[in-house]
Design a protein around this motif. Structure first.
Motif, PDB file in Angstrom:
ATOM      1  N   LEU A  34      -5.474 110.710 102.584  1.00 29.19           N
ATOM      2  CA  LEU A  34      -5.814 109.422 103.171  1.00 29.19           C
ATOM      3  C   LEU A  34      -4.762 109.082 104.211  1.00 29.19           C
ATOM      4  CD1 LEU A  34      -7.302 106.635 103.215  1.00 29.19           C
ATOM      5  CD2 LEU A  34      -5.838 105.957 101.302  1.00 29.19           C
ATOM      6  N   VAL A  35      -5.198 108.606 105.374  1.00 30.17           N
ATOM      7  CA  VAL A  35      -4.283 108.163 106.428  1.00 30.17           C
ATOM      8  C   VAL A  35      -4.403 106.652 106.556  1.00 30.17           C
ATOM      9  CG1 VAL A  35      -3.760 108.226 108.893  1.00 30.17           C
ATOM     10  CG2 VAL A  35      -4.368 110.339 107.691  1.00 30.17           C
ATOM     11  N   SER A  36      -3.263 105.983 106.488  1.00 29.60           N
ATOM     12  CA  SER A  36      -3.243 104.524 106.579  1.00 29.60           C
ATOM     13  C   SER A  36      -2.312 104.091 107.705  1.00 29.60           C
ATOM     14  CB  SER A  36      -2.781 103.924 105.248  1.00 29.60           C
ATOM     15  OG  SER A  36      -2.831 102.523 105.288  1.00 29.60           O
ATOM     16  N   LEU A  37      -2.843 103.294 108.612  1.00 31.98           N
ATOM     17  CA  LEU A  37      -2.053 102.796 109.734  1.00 31.98           C
ATOM     18  C   LEU A  37      -1.607 101.369 109.439  1.00 31.98           C
ATOM     19  CD1 LEU A  37      -4.446 104.754 110.971  1.00 31.98           C
ATOM     20  CD2 LEU A  37      -3.412 104.075 113.120  1.00 31.98           C
ATOM     21  N   ILE A  38      -0.330 101.116 109.614  1.00 25.75           N
ATOM     22  CA  ILE A  38       0.208  99.773 109.453  1.00 25.75           C
ATOM     23  C   ILE A  38       0.868  99.362 110.756  1.00 25.75           C
ATOM     24  CG2 ILE A  38       2.327 100.667 108.392  1.00 25.75           C
ATOM     25  CD1 ILE A  38       2.401  98.017 106.781  1.00 25.75           C
ATOM     26  N   ILE A  39       0.459  98.214 111.254  1.00 27.54           N
ATOM     27  CA  ILE A  39       0.907  97.740 112.554  1.00 27.54           C
ATOM     28  C   ILE A  39       1.804  96.519 112.350  1.00 27.54           C
ATOM     29  CG2 ILE A  39       0.160  96.934 114.830  1.00 27.54           C
ATOM     30  CD1 ILE A  39      -2.629  98.225 114.026  1.00 27.54           C
ATOM     31  N   ILE A  66       1.218 105.754 108.776  1.00 33.38           N
ATOM     32  CA  ILE A  66       1.623 105.744 110.181  1.00 33.38           C
ATOM     33  C   ILE A  66       2.061 104.326 110.530  1.00 33.38           C
ATOM     34  CG2 ILE A  66       0.884 106.077 112.572  1.00 33.38           C
ATOM     35  CD1 ILE A  66      -1.141 108.114 111.570  1.00 33.38           C
ATOM     36  N   ASN A  67       3.337 104.164 110.812  1.00 33.44           N
ATOM     37  CA  ASN A  67       3.891 102.854 111.157  1.00 33.44           C
ATOM     38  C   ASN A  67       3.904 102.678 112.667  1.00 33.44           C
ATOM     39  OD1 ASN A  67       4.995 101.702 108.485  1.00 33.44           O
ATOM     40  ND2 ASN A  67       5.766 103.801 108.485  1.00 33.44           N
ATOM     41  N   LEU A  68       3.324 101.585 113.126  1.00 32.49           N
ATOM     42  CA  LEU A  68       3.249 101.298 114.554  1.00 32.49           C
ATOM     43  C   LEU A  68       3.843  99.923 114.842  1.00 32.49           C
ATOM     44  CD1 LEU A  68      -0.439 102.465 115.018  1.00 32.49           C
ATOM     45  CD2 LEU A  68       1.584 103.694 115.825  1.00 32.49           C
ATOM     46  N   LYS A  69       4.442  99.797 116.009  1.00 33.67           N
ATOM     47  CA  LYS A  69       5.001  98.506 116.402  1.00 33.67           C
ATOM     48  C   LYS A  69       3.881  97.524 116.733  1.00 33.67           C
ATOM     49  CE  LYS A  69       9.345 100.380 118.238  1.00 33.67           C
ATOM     50  NZ  LYS A  69      10.161  99.797 117.135  1.00 33.67           N
ATOM     51  N   SER A  70       4.163  96.253 116.587  1.00 35.36           N
ATOM     52  CA  SER A  70       3.160  95.228 116.860  1.00 35.36           C
ATOM     53  C   SER A  70       2.745  95.211 118.324  1.00 35.36           C
ATOM     54  CB  SER A  70       3.678  93.852 116.441  1.00 35.36           C
ATOM     55  OG  SER A  70       4.870  93.530 117.129  1.00 35.36           O
ATOM     56  N   GLU A  71       3.572  95.800 119.195  1.00 30.70           N
ATOM     57  CA  GLU A  71       3.248  95.844 120.626  1.00 30.70           C
ATOM     58  C   GLU A  71       2.295  96.987 120.978  1.00 30.70           C
ATOM     59  OE1 GLU A  71       6.391  96.015 119.447  1.00 30.70           O
ATOM     60  OE2 GLU A  71       7.092  93.958 119.800  1.00 30.70           O
ATOM     61  N   ALA A  72       1.964  97.824 120.012  1.00 35.75           N
ATOM     62  CA  ALA A  72       1.079  98.959 120.286  1.00 35.75           C
ATOM     63  C   ALA A  72      -0.263  98.472 120.839  1.00 35.75           C
ATOM     64  CB  ALA A  72       0.860  99.778 119.019  1.00 35.75           C
ATOM     65  N   LYS A  73      -0.798  99.209 121.811  1.00 34.89           N
ATOM     66  CA  LYS A  73      -2.057  98.822 122.447  1.00 34.89           C
ATOM     67  C   LYS A  73      -3.247  99.185 121.558  1.00 34.89           C
ATOM     68  CE  LYS A  73      -0.026  97.400 126.209  1.00 34.89           C
ATOM     69  NZ  LYS A  73       0.053  95.949 126.489  1.00 34.89           N
ATOM     70  N   THR A  74      -4.247  98.325 121.598  1.00 31.57           N
ATOM     71  CA  THR A  74      -5.433  98.530 120.767  1.00 31.57           C
ATOM     72  C   THR A  74      -6.089  99.876 121.046  1.00 31.57           C
ATOM     73  OG1 THR A  74      -5.841  96.143 120.678  1.00 31.57           O
ATOM     74  CG2 THR A  74      -7.698  97.587 120.146  1.00 31.57           C
ATOM     75  N   GLU A  75      -6.250 100.233 122.316  1.00 28.59           N
ATOM     76  CA  GLU A  75      -6.921 101.491 122.644  1.00 28.59           C
ATOM     77  C   GLU A  75      -6.102 102.692 122.182  1.00 28.59           C
ATOM     78  OE1 GLU A  75      -9.378 104.368 123.459  1.00 28.59           O
ATOM     79  OE2 GLU A  75      -9.909 102.235 123.407  1.00 28.59           O
ATOM     80  N   ALA A  78      -6.754 102.926 118.533  1.00 28.04           N
ATOM     81  CA  ALA A  78      -8.135 103.375 118.318  1.00 28.04           C
ATOM     82  C   ALA A  78      -8.258 104.874 118.536  1.00 28.04           C
ATOM     83  CB  ALA A  78      -9.089 102.618 119.237  1.00 28.04           C
ATOM     84  N   GLN A  79      -7.541 105.398 119.527  1.00 27.41           N
ATOM     85  CA  GLN A  79      -7.586 106.834 119.796  1.00 27.41           C
ATOM     86  C   GLN A  79      -6.933 107.620 118.654  1.00 27.41           C
ATOM     87  OE1 GLN A  79      -9.308 108.490 122.290  1.00 27.41           O
ATOM     88  NE2 GLN A  79      -8.819 110.165 120.874  1.00 27.41           N
ATOM     89  N   MET A  80      -5.856 107.072 118.099  1.00 30.78           N
ATOM     90  CA  MET A  80      -5.223 107.717 116.945  1.00 30.78           C
ATOM     91  C   MET A  80      -6.214 107.790 115.780  1.00 30.78           C
ATOM     92  SD  MET A  80      -1.414 106.004 116.956  1.00 30.78           S
ATOM     93  CE  MET A  80      -0.850 107.044 115.630  1.00 30.78           C
ATOM     94  N   ILE A  81      -6.956 106.701 115.596  1.00 29.14           N
ATOM     95  CA  ILE A  81      -7.964 106.670 114.523  1.00 29.14           C
ATOM     96  C   ILE A  81      -9.033 107.725 114.770  1.00 29.14           C
ATOM     97  CG2 ILE A  81      -9.817 105.280 113.509  1.00 29.14           C
ATOM     98  CD1 ILE A  81      -7.985 102.816 113.972  1.00 29.14           C
ATOM     99  N   ARG A  82      -9.510 107.798 116.000  1.00 23.93           N
ATOM    100  CA  ARG A  82     -10.557 108.780 116.314  1.00 23.93           C
ATOM    101  C   ARG A  82     -10.049 110.212 116.105  1.00 23.93           C
ATOM    102  NH1 ARG A  82     -11.965 104.679 120.246  1.00 23.93           N
ATOM    103  NH2 ARG A  82     -10.491 105.520 121.761  1.00 23.93           N
ATOM    104  N   ASP A  83      -8.785 110.437 116.405  1.00 23.38           N
ATOM    105  CA  ASP A  83      -8.202 111.767 116.172  1.00 23.38           C
ATOM    106  C   ASP A  83      -8.216 112.104 114.677  1.00 23.38           C
ATOM    107  OD1 ASP A  83      -7.741 112.070 118.876  1.00 23.38           O
ATOM    108  OD2 ASP A  83      -5.619 111.504 118.778  1.00 23.38           O
ATOM    109  N   LYS A  84      -7.908 111.123 113.856  1.00 24.52           N
ATOM    110  CA  LYS A  84      -7.918 111.346 112.405  1.00 24.52           C
ATOM    111  C   LYS A  84      -9.346 111.524 111.883  1.00 24.52           C
ATOM    112  CE  LYS A  84      -3.478 111.146 111.950  1.00 24.52           C
ATOM    113  NZ  LYS A  84      -2.709 112.381 111.615  1.00 24.52           N
ATOM    114  N   ASN A  85     -10.295 110.832 112.519  1.00 27.79           N
ATOM    115  CA  ASN A  85     -11.706 111.013 112.139  1.00 27.79           C
ATOM    116  C   ASN A  85     -12.130 112.466 112.265  1.00 27.79           C
ATOM    117  OD1 ASN A  85     -12.126 108.246 111.730  1.00 27.79           O
ATOM    118  ND2 ASN A  85     -12.975 107.902 113.770  1.00 27.79           N
ATOM    119  N   SER A  86     -11.665 113.113 113.320  1.00 21.21           N
ATOM    120  CA  SER A  86     -12.095 114.482 113.618  1.00 21.21           C
ATOM    121  C   SER A  86     -11.263 115.541 112.888  1.00 21.21           C
ATOM    122  CB  SER A  86     -12.040 114.737 115.126  1.00 21.21           C
ATOM    123  OG  SER A  86     -10.729 114.555 115.618  1.00 21.21           O
ATOM    124  N   ASP A  87     -10.222 115.092 112.191  1.00 18.42           N
ATOM    125  CA  ASP A  87      -9.367 116.013 111.442  1.00 18.42           C
ATOM    126  C   ASP A  87     -10.014 116.307 110.093  1.00 18.42           C
ATOM    127  OD1 ASP A  87      -7.396 117.310 109.967  1.00 18.42           O
ATOM    128  OD2 ASP A  87      -5.763 116.059 110.731  1.00 18.42           O
TER     129      ASP A  87
END
Length: 262
Positions: A34-39, A66-75, A78-87
């Motif tokens: 399971l991959v979990s992103l926390i922003i 996957i820890n991301l800064k609050s300044e991370a861009k939505t797109e 979203a691309q990181m999520i799509r990459d995990k979808n295809s993994d």
């Protein structure tokens, strides 16, 4: 005498069953991940993520945080999520809610719907293949209930509240009070309710004078309960915070991932 839902015992029993399923999958060459992103750096969210990770590890699965800064861009996210979808080695993808304040509701929805519905083990999408773990936990805690009972959902218009309210409607409960921040006269409705489910995240919002004796109380508040602890003596049944819906939700999240692969 008040009865209590023991979410920790519920989770432990479920984890024991899942260990066998995960072991069988490993024999087939499948290691659940399971991959979990926390922003951002919300401490409650960080703690919750680590609880999920420990639960996954206890049954022999992996949870990549996957820890991301609050300044991370939505797109970018979203691309990181799509990459995990295809993994193909990833069997579930989720984002930890709530998001930081600089993310709009549209941003949140963009990220949720970037998750493949077949990997949306947290049941965030409306068309997810999975029932939201928190919804499963609430109804497992409640058990079988008379559909004629009066039910109040406090926080009914929030993200989780909508899902819980929708499930009550789906199950045929007719006397449903949907209470939101702007609801007037909500204390009168609460005093009529046979079942109160609260999911606002506002500590001790519900006081003893707001409920009737013998009520069933389901507290979905986090990390501190919505329902003041001195309400418990008036209740016939309580799912408390901590130790109630939280552990059960985590166990259901892991179970969703296992069921999705099995």
């Amino acid at each position: 005498m008040t009865d209590f839902f023991d979410g920790r015992a519920y989770a432990q029993e479920k984890e024991e069953k899942l260990k066998g399923l995960v072991s069988s999958l490993k024999k087939k060459g499948i290691t659940l991940k399971l991959v979990s992103l926390i922003i951002g750096d919300d401490q409650s969210s960080i703690l919750y993520q680590h609880l999920k990770k420990k639960a996954a590890e206890r049954i022999g699965a992996e949870l990549e945080i996957i820890n991301l800064k609050s300044e991370a861009k939505t797109e970018t996210i979203a691309q990181m999520i799509r990459d995990k979808n295809s993994d193909k080695t990833v069997h579930g993808v989720m984002i930890q809610l709530p998001l930081p304040d600089n993310f709009s509701k549209d941003d949140r929805n963009d990220l949720i719907y970037a998750i493949d519905r077949n990997k949306d083990v947290d049941g965030l999408r409306k068309d997810s293949m999975f029932t939201a773990p928190v919804v499963r936990a609430v109804f497992d805690a409640l058990g079988s209930q008379d559909k004629s009972l009066k039910v109040a959902v406090v926080g009914a218009y929030g993200f989780e509240g909508k899902k819980i309210t929708g499930k009550f409607k789906e199950m045929g409960f007719k006397n449903l009070f949907e209470i939101g921040r702007a609801s007037s006269g909500y204390e009168t409705l609460l005093r009529q309710a046979d079942i109160v489910v609260s999911t606002t995240g506002r500590p001790s919002l519900i006081k003893p004078e707001m409920i009737k004796k013998g009520v069933v109380l389901i507290d979905v508040g986090s990390p501190v309960g919505d329902i003041a602890k001195d309400c418990y003596d008036k209740a016939s049944f309580v799912s408390p915070v901590p130790g109630g819906i939280g552990p059960a939700t985590i166990a259901n999240l892991i179970e969703n991932m296992v069921e999705g692969v099995k």
